[in-house]
Design a protein around this motif. Structure first.
Motif, mmCIF file in Angstrom:
data_model
loop_
_atom_site.group_PDB
_atom_site.id
_atom_site.type_symbol
_atom_site.label_atom_id
_atom_site.label_comp_id
_atom_site.label_asym_id
_atom_site.label_seq_id
_atom_site.Cartn_x
_atom_site.Cartn_y
_atom_site.Cartn_z
ATOM 1 N N ASP A 1 10.047 -23.492 -16.637
ATOM 2 C CA ASP A 1 11.046 -22.428 -16.559
ATOM 3 C C ASP A 1 11.330 -21.895 -17.946
ATOM 4 O O ASP A 1 11.101 -22.571 -18.961
ATOM 5 C CB ASP A 1 12.326 -22.910 -15.886
ATOM 6 N N ALA A 2 11.814 -20.661 -17.996
ATOM 7 C CA ALA A 2 12.125 -19.972 -19.253
ATOM 8 C C ALA A 2 13.551 -19.439 -19.188
ATOM 9 O O ALA A 2 14.003 -18.956 -18.138
ATOM 10 C CB ALA A 2 11.148 -18.821 -19.485
ATOM 11 N N ARG A 3 14.261 -19.529 -20.328
ATOM 12 C CA ARG A 3 15.630 -19.025 -20.419
ATOM 13 C C ARG A 3 15.838 -18.340 -21.763
ATOM 14 O O ARG A 3 15.223 -18.733 -22.763
ATOM 15 C CB ARG A 3 16.659 -20.153 -20.278
ATOM 16 N N VAL A 4 16.710 -17.359 -21.789
ATOM 17 C CA VAL A 4 17.112 -16.713 -23.039
ATOM 18 C C VAL A 4 18.614 -16.495 -23.020
ATOM 19 O O VAL A 4 19.241 -16.422 -21.953
ATOM 20 C CB VAL A 4 16.399 -15.356 -23.255
ATOM 21 N N GLU A 5 19.178 -16.411 -24.211
ATOM 22 C CA GLU A 5 20.592 -16.021 -24.370
ATOM 23 C C GLU A 5 20.623 -14.751 -25.201
ATOM 24 O O GLU A 5 20.072 -14.708 -26.299
ATOM 25 C CB GLU A 5 21.379 -17.125 -25.064
ATOM 26 N N LEU A 6 21.255 -13.714 -24.670
ATOM 27 C CA LEU A 6 21.271 -12.411 -25.310
ATOM 28 C C LEU A 6 22.400 -12.299 -26.322
ATOM 29 O O LEU A 6 23.472 -12.894 -26.163
ATOM 30 C CB LEU A 6 21.432 -11.302 -24.265
ATOM 31 N N VAL A 7 22.155 -11.513 -27.380
ATOM 32 C CA VAL A 7 23.209 -11.242 -28.355
ATOM 33 C C VAL A 7 24.318 -10.439 -27.696
ATOM 34 O O VAL A 7 25.514 -10.706 -27.889
ATOM 35 C CB VAL A 7 22.634 -10.486 -29.568
#
Length: 526
Positions: free
Chosen positions: A338-344
């Motif tokens: 799985d892949a995750r990101v946190e946006l500015v």
């Protein structure tokens, strides 16, 4: 090197057999000198054995070959059962401590794990003496459970990386896909959950990279957002499980000179790991952080057989030999990503996506093993003994087979990995030394075991040989015995979180491992 990792990606995630076959032979053509592929390493991991048996035998370096009268021989040299003239029941709980020191990007990380386990459980049924005029004096049977290998491992790595991030690896993989391929998804009909069909597809769904536009058409090469930013990387790897074995053995004593035995062994493999890589973006304009996660779950069963003999050459010297057939083990694995990101600046864009879980079934043929040893009893009072053995392990003979495939694809899979294994590993001879000294009811023991590095070439420069030191003591009072043993060893390993086309842009975590084991055996004769 990157072609090797792409093959790993195909094996874990592609379900189309023809794509898989093309990937195999593309790798073979592009990088014939590459390090071992995934199932080459799995073959070794599930075939290696550690120090096994009761506390008594583990304290003496794990010497099973030329000694009798201990339940360890059920799973070692079954001829040793023929020394029994009484029945015996024993249980051996254990405690293990694993410590790691990992170096990555000039930073060091320290981890530790404790594990309670059951290294051995045994039942011996000693036979009654036969007719005094017969050469065959007695027989015995035995049943045992032994923990052949522990897969418990835990380490972490951390450092600031100004050369690359995991997204760079994803983009290099993505350059082999069109936008339409990256956009493909699958739905779980039972839950309605939607998955990406590939790892690059998962990152594309969360807008981690952009396509380029040529003549109004979007496609590769793809460009990572915030691709010029340094990242603080922190990764964790957590593995658990064990290779265990149930053995049934039968042995006979011929004229108190020759002892013969055989055993049938049923193996069980359980292995799981979780790997998570967190990256915080330094001065990121789009992303604060990335997270990549993967998990592997493997289980299977196998069977093998062992033949053994011990010959008493003189009252003070006995020699032993044993041969063990390769274990044929069927395995099934499930792989998750799985892949995750946190946006500015958070908005309504998706920030996480999972890859379609993949199941794969295969079979493993473990190495052929043969052992030879000698034991010398000290003094007329036989107050002690010294024992030594050599164990041949034919790692080059390991094989892996794809299951549930057509004959052509299965044959090509087998041939590819036969060559990979032969080019990666070498046959080795393990050396074991040990001894016991008796003072009335007290027994003092010590031993050493040396396991050479099985790799033909060390691509990362790490020597993976092991020297295992052990010691212990025991007490025998009438029909009850208690033995305590401990062993300790250090070894090195390496872990590369991801690879890139440019070998100067990715890094390897080097780990120094320390393993300490304590085992207590409590038993009774009857």
């Amino acid at each position: 090197m990157v072609k090797l990792f792409r093959l790993f990606e195909f094996f874990k995630r592609m379900k189309n057999q023809h794509i898989l076959k093309l990937a195999v032979f593309a790798l073979f053509a592009w990088c014939p000198g590459a390090a071992e592929a995934q199932y080459t390493y799995d073959a070794f991991r599930f075939s290696e054995t550690g120090q096994t048996g009761t506390a008594r035998f583990q304290a003496m370096g794990g010497n099973h070959t030329a000694l009798g009268g201990d339940a360890s021989t059920i799973g070692g040299n079954p001829a040793g059962l023929a020394f029994y003239n009484r029945s015996e029941l024993s249980i051996s709980p254990g405690f293990s401590n694993f410590r790691t020191e990992t170096s990555y990007l000039n930073g060091n990380s320290y981890d530790s794990r404790n594990n309670f386990n059951l290294p051995n459980f045994s039942l011996v049924l000693g036979g009654n003496p036969q007719h005094p005029n017969r050469k065959w004096r007695r027989t015995a049977m035995g049943l045992s459970y032994s923990r052949e290998q522990s897969f418990h491992n835990q380490f972490s790595y951390a450092g600031r990386n100004s050369q690359s991030a995991f997204i760079d690896h994803v983009v290099e993989l993505a350059n082999g896909y069109s936008v339409d391929q990256l956009s493909q998804t699958s739905e779980d009909p039972s839950t309605g959950e939607v998955f990406a069909n590939s790892l690059p597809g998962a990152y594309y769904q969360i807008y981690a990279f952009d396509p380029t536009v040529s003549n109004g058409v979007e496609g590769p090469p793809y460009l990572p957002l915030d691709g010029d930013k340094a990242v603080n990387q922190y990764g964790t790897f957590d593995a658990r499980g064990a290779h265990s074995k149930w053995s049934f053995a039968y042995a006979g004593n011929y004229d108190n000179k020759l002892y013969l035995g055989f055993s049938v062994n049923f193996n069980r493999v359980k292995y799981k790991y979780d790997h998570v890589l967190d990256e915080s973006v330094i001065s990121g304009e789009v992303f604060r952080s990335y997270r990549y996660g993967e998990a592997l779950d493997v289980s299977g069963n196998g069977v093998s057989a062992t033949l053994g003999a011990i010959y008493k050459a003189t009252p003070d010297v006995q020699v032993g030999v044993s041969v063990s057939s390769p274990a044929y083990t069927t395995l099934r694995e499930s792989f998750y990503q799985d892949a995750r990101v946190e946006l500015v600046q958070p908005d309504n864009l998706p920030t996480s996506y999972a890859v379609t879980p993949n199941d794969f079934s295969y079979s493993l043929l473990s190495p052929f093993r043969a052992s030879g040893g000698v034991t010398y009893f000290v003094g007329a009072s036989r107050s002690g003994f010294l024992t030594a053995s050599l164990d041949f392990v034919g790692y080059k003979g390991m094989r892996v087979y794809a299951r549930d495939w057509n004959a052509s694809d299965s044959r090509e899979f087998k041939t590819f990995y036969k060559n990979e294994i032969s080019n990666t590993y070498k046959n080795v001879v393990n050396v074991r030394l040990g001894g016991e000294y008796r003072v009335q009811a007290l027994r003092l023991r010590a031993g050493l075991a040396y396991q050479p590095d099985p790799y033909q070439v060390r691509p990362d420069g790490i020597n993976r040989s092991r020297l295992i030191a052990s010691a212990g003591l025991g007490v025998r009072i009438k029909s009850v015995f208690v033995d305590l043993a401990g062993n300790f060893n250090t070894f090195k390993s390496a872990f590369t979180p991801y690879v890139l086309e440019d070998e100067n842009r990715f890094f390897t975590a080097e780990t120094r491992n320390k393993a300490a084991n304590v085992i207590l055996t409590v038993g009774t004769t009857f």
